[in-house]
Design an enzyme around this catalytic site. Sequence first.
Site, short mmCIF file in Angstrom:
data_model
loop_
_atom_site.label_atom_id
_atom_site.label_comp_id
_atom_site.label_asym_id
_atom_site.label_seq_id
_atom_site.Cartn_x
_atom_site.Cartn_y
_atom_site.Cartn_z
N HIS A 49 0.82 -1.20 0.00
CA HIS A 49 0.00 0.00 0.00
C HIS A 49 0.86 1.26 0.00
O HIS A 49 1.64 1.49 0.93
CB HIS A 49 -0.89 -0.03 1.26
CG HIS A 49 -1.84 1.10 1.38
ND1 HIS A 49 -1.85 1.95 2.46
CD2 HIS A 49 -2.84 1.52 0.57
CE1 HIS A 49 -2.82 2.83 2.33
NE2 HIS A 49 -3.43 2.60 1.19
N GLU A 76 0.69 -0.27 -4.74
CA GLU A 76 -0.48 0.60 -4.91
C GLU A 76 -0.04 2.05 -4.81
O GLU A 76 0.91 2.36 -4.07
CB GLU A 76 -1.53 0.26 -3.83
CG GLU A 76 -2.85 1.02 -3.94
CD GLU A 76 -2.92 2.28 -3.07
OE1 GLU A 76 -3.97 2.96 -3.10
OE2 GLU A 76 -1.93 2.58 -2.36
N ASP A 78 -1.43 6.53 -5.54
CA ASP A 78 -2.50 7.51 -5.67
C ASP A 78 -2.05 8.59 -6.64
O ASP A 78 -0.93 9.10 -6.53
CB ASP A 78 -2.80 8.16 -4.31
CG ASP A 78 -3.11 7.14 -3.24
OD1 ASP A 78 -4.24 6.65 -3.19
OD2 ASP A 78 -2.20 6.82 -2.43
N HIS A 91 -0.94 10.94 -1.93
CA HIS A 91 -2.24 10.50 -1.41
C HIS A 91 -3.18 11.66 -1.10
O HIS A 91 -4.32 11.69 -1.56
CB HIS A 91 -2.06 9.66 -0.16
CG HIS A 91 -3.36 9.23 0.46
ND1 HIS A 91 -4.00 9.99 1.44
CD2 HIS A 91 -4.15 8.16 0.23
CE1 HIS A 91 -5.12 9.38 1.77
NE2 HIS A 91 -5.24 8.28 1.07
N GLU A 159 -4.66 4.16 -8.07
CA GLU A 159 -5.89 4.85 -7.67
C GLU A 159 -5.96 6.25 -8.27
O GLU A 159 -5.03 7.05 -8.09
CB GLU A 159 -6.02 4.94 -6.15
CG GLU A 159 -7.29 5.64 -5.72
CD GLU A 159 -7.45 5.78 -4.22
OE1 GLU A 159 -8.31 6.59 -3.80
OE2 GLU A 159 -6.72 5.11 -3.47
#
Length: 299
Positions: A49, A76, A78, A91, A159
């Site tokens: 993450h 992962e 953002d 993020h 994301e």
Amino acid sequence: MHTRVVVATVAAVLGTAAPLLSPAPGARAGEVGEAVKAGKVTAPTVVAHRGASAYAPENTLASIDKAAALGFTWVENDVQRTKDGELVVIHDDSLPRTTNVKTLFPGRAPWKVKDFTAAEIARLDAGRWFSPAYAGTRVPTLKQYMRRVEHNHESLLMEIKNPELYPGIERQALKLLGDEGWLDRGHLRRLIVQSFSADSVRKVHELRPAITTAFLGTPKVAQLHEYARSIDLVNPAYQSLSIGYVSAVHAFDGPHGKPLRVFAWTVNDTATARKVAGYRVDGVITNKPDVVRAALGSG
């Protein structure tokens, strides 16, 4: 959707929301590691993450390098957009938590990403807040990030963050991915695009139907047939999950003719990793991928 829809339909008729469904008696979480070792259960995919963010500053090149060093393939991130249109990996929609923006730009409150140019963000220290060892680490652009992921032979759960702030970000992100070679058949196996916005995920699917997509959240079982038209995964917070909900999700086929999958976030301890694996999730998103791997006995 075939006959598996019956499972989801029954759940919907009964009005069962995800938190109310209880685990099956035989799904004791403590046994999952042994079942994985014995080959009786497929271990969930472990996703680092924001990179291995317990050990290096989140969403930086250092964090995905750390994930690679620990032996993990999936990371992962953002994605947001600067004032002058550059896609960057961060993020929060504001800069103070993970950078020294207040020191460099004291008069620019509330320090939103969208109010700073790429050149200004490139000056920020995105590592000292985490540890002196990472002082001078920068906020990467998405192009820089994708090239490091490729160099590390990693796969990406990307994301699209706060798409309502950045009109057209879906098309822009897909163009960049295409320019970097990530929309060919080989790379598509290593890419999932997700968002908390169902509309954003739908746009990605409409623009590039071959891409694997995910919705961040816990849709009601009665709504899953609608989501299944444009998503391949349902990725909820682990607190909202149960074995019944995961089974209901698995009962639907996504747009590529395969059962919907479930990746749970953010799981950072042994007990929780075993619990959600006992629900038969397909993936676990974690700041501590090594802890989850050890908990599940998955190598």
